[in-house]
Write a protein that holds these residues in place. Structure first.
Motif, PDB file in Angstrom:
ATOM      1  N   GLY A 245       0.764  -1.237   0.000  1.00 17.89           N
ATOM      2  CA  GLY A 245       0.000   0.000   0.000  1.00 17.89           C
ATOM      3  C   GLY A 245       0.792   1.282   0.000  1.00 17.89           C
ATOM      4  N   SER A 246       0.049   2.377  -0.044  1.00 16.78           N
ATOM      5  CA  SER A 246       0.629   3.718   0.036  1.00 16.78           C
ATOM      6  C   SER A 246      -0.280   4.559   0.916  1.00 16.78           C
ATOM      7  CB  SER A 246       0.758   4.340  -1.359  1.00 16.78           C
ATOM      8  OG  SER A 246       1.288   5.641  -1.269  1.00 16.78           O
ATOM      9  N   LEU A 247       0.178   4.863   2.138  1.00 11.85           N
ATOM     10  CA  LEU A 247      -0.623   5.587   3.113  1.00 11.85           C
ATOM     11  C   LEU A 247       0.178   6.749   3.669  1.00 11.85           C
ATOM     12  CD1 LEU A 247      -1.798   2.419   5.082  1.00 11.85           C
ATOM     13  CD2 LEU A 247      -3.238   3.761   3.548  1.00 11.85           C
ATOM     14  N   ALA A 248      -0.512   7.724   4.261  1.00 16.27           N
ATOM     15  CA  ALA A 248       0.173   8.821   4.939  1.00 16.27           C
ATOM     16  C   ALA A 248       0.889   8.274   6.166  1.00 16.27           C
ATOM     17  CB  ALA A 248      -0.831   9.894   5.342  1.00 16.27           C
TER      18      ALA A 248
ATOM     19  N   HIS B  81       6.634   3.483   2.352  1.00 18.90           N
ATOM     20  CA  HIS B  81       5.499   2.684   1.932  1.00 18.90           C
ATOM     21  C   HIS B  81       4.888   2.008   3.146  1.00 18.90           C
ATOM     22  CE1 HIS B  81       9.218   0.237   1.394  1.00 18.90           C
ATOM     23  NE2 HIS B  81       8.530  -0.591   2.138  1.00 18.90           N
ATOM     24  N   GLY B  82       3.727   1.382   2.937  1.00 20.38           N
ATOM     25  CA  GLY B  82       3.034   0.773   4.053  1.00 20.38           C
ATOM     26  C   GLY B  82       3.813  -0.359   4.701  1.00 20.38           C
ATOM     27  N   LEU B  83       3.639  -0.510   6.018  1.00 19.89           N
ATOM     28  CA  LEU B  83       4.318  -1.544   6.788  1.00 19.89           C
ATOM     29  C   LEU B  83       3.255  -2.348   7.523  1.00 19.89           C
ATOM     30  CD1 LEU B  83       7.269  -2.418   7.482  1.00 19.89           C
ATOM     31  CD2 LEU B  83       7.065  -1.023   9.529  1.00 19.89           C
ATOM     32  N   GLU B  84       3.260  -3.670   7.334  1.00 20.14           N
ATOM     33  CA  GLU B  84       2.250  -4.509   7.981  1.00 20.14           C
ATOM     34  C   GLU B  84       2.712  -4.931   9.371  1.00 20.14           C
ATOM     35  OE1 GLU B  84      -0.338  -8.627   7.316  1.00 20.14           O
ATOM     36  OE2 GLU B  84       0.983  -7.882   5.717  1.00 20.14           O
TER      37      GLU B  84
END
Length: 312
Positions: A252-255, A276-279
């Motif tokens: 993903g790409s999130l703030a 980038h997003g981190l799970e």
């Protein structure tokens, strides 16, 4: 060889056991005083003190090696002192009490990461290789000549606790071999070469996650501060501990700090970073135990507040 062993935390217990099993005459253990542990603040002996008691070894409790403690050490007539994560400075006056001085087992490749938290800093810095050395303790901070060295690869998924656990075992062997070599007069210390770096003792502030940093840097900070002092973030003014994230980095790409929770039987918790997003794999809400991030996500989905979740 008569040995005084100095150490305090669990990581030092492997070395104490190794020296005893290898036939060294451990005449006493020097360790820090009992300390309060847990929410009830129960006074508890250090792991090294507890193990020494099981082995029937004399215990010297001291948070600092003052004049009285130095007298007790001198009375032991030890040939050498072996020190592993004792947690206090050895004053210059005490260095010459054992016949062969003090040999320190340190968990880094000196002169890299001198100081109290070498493994944690090595992971946070993104080092590929670390290790352990034995060296002659002297007045300077971890500056003495080196007797022996071992290396250990750092896996990207390693936490400080996991890596330190491996080094504790291999380092115990190195310490035993070093003492044997010194007893046989077959070892000479080699002066440290190169620029040194400092690994200060970690505080709670070191565990705070800056979500504007790149995902890789965040992963290293989380791994390097696990289990202690623990990585954490804030949600609505409350502190949440964060466990090591899922290895994948293409999500993903999130703030930065924005939390995305997917639906389904196995919801995923993805947090935006500076790259980038981190799970996340584990989350510990205030007052609760560390839990699977999916379980926490189900509760958030049930509350209907998912769109408002953002870590600070």
């Amino acid at each position: 060889m008569r040995v005084l062993f100095a150490g305090t935390p669990q990581v030092a217990v492997a070395s104490l056991d190794r020296l005893v099993n290898d036939g060294f005459d451990v005449v006493a253990v020097l360790t820090r005083e009992d300390a309060p542990v847990g929410r009830k603040r129960i006074m508890t002996p250090s792991p090294v003190a507890a193990r020494a008691a099981e082995l029937g070894i004399e215990i010297i409790h001291a948070n600092r090696i003052g004049a009285e403690t130095q007298e007790r050490i001198a009375a032991l007539d030890a040939d050498i002192a072996a020190i592993v994560a004792y947690g206090g400075l050895v004053p210059e006056k005490a260095l010459g009490i054992p016949r062969l001085g003090w040999v320190n087992l340190h968990f880094s490749l000196l002169p890299a990461w001198r100081g109290a938290a070498p493994v944690q800093h090595s992971i946070m810095a993104g080092d590929d290789i670390t290790g352990a050395v034995t060296f002659q303790l002297e007045k300077g901070l971890d500056t003495g000549p080196v007797f022996g060295t071992l290396t250990e690869a750092i896996d990207p998924s390693d936490t400080a606790g996991e890596l330190l656990g491996r080094l504790a075992v291999s380092g115990a062997v190195l310490l035993s071999q070093t003492l044997s070599g010194l007893d046989a007069e077959a070892l000479v210390g080699v002066p440290q070469q190169g620029e040194g770096s400092y690994a200060h003792k970690l505080t709670l502030a070191d565990g705070r996650i800056d979500w504007s940093a790149p995902a890789l840097a965040i992963r290293r900070r989380i791994n390097g501060t696990t289990p202690d002092p623990g990585a954490w973030t804030e949600l609505e003014g409350q502190r949440f501990k964060i466990g090591p994230p899922v290895p994948a980095e293409d999500i993903g790409s999130l703030a930065p700090g924005q939390v995305m929770i997917t639906g389904g039987k196995q919801p995923r918790v993805v947090v935006g970073t500076g790259s980038h997003g981190l799970e996340l794999a584990q989350v510990q809400p205030p007052g609760k135990k560390m839990m699977n991030a999916a379980d926490w996500a189900r509760g958030m989905l049930a509350s209907g507040t998912v769109d408002e979740v953002k870590f600070a």
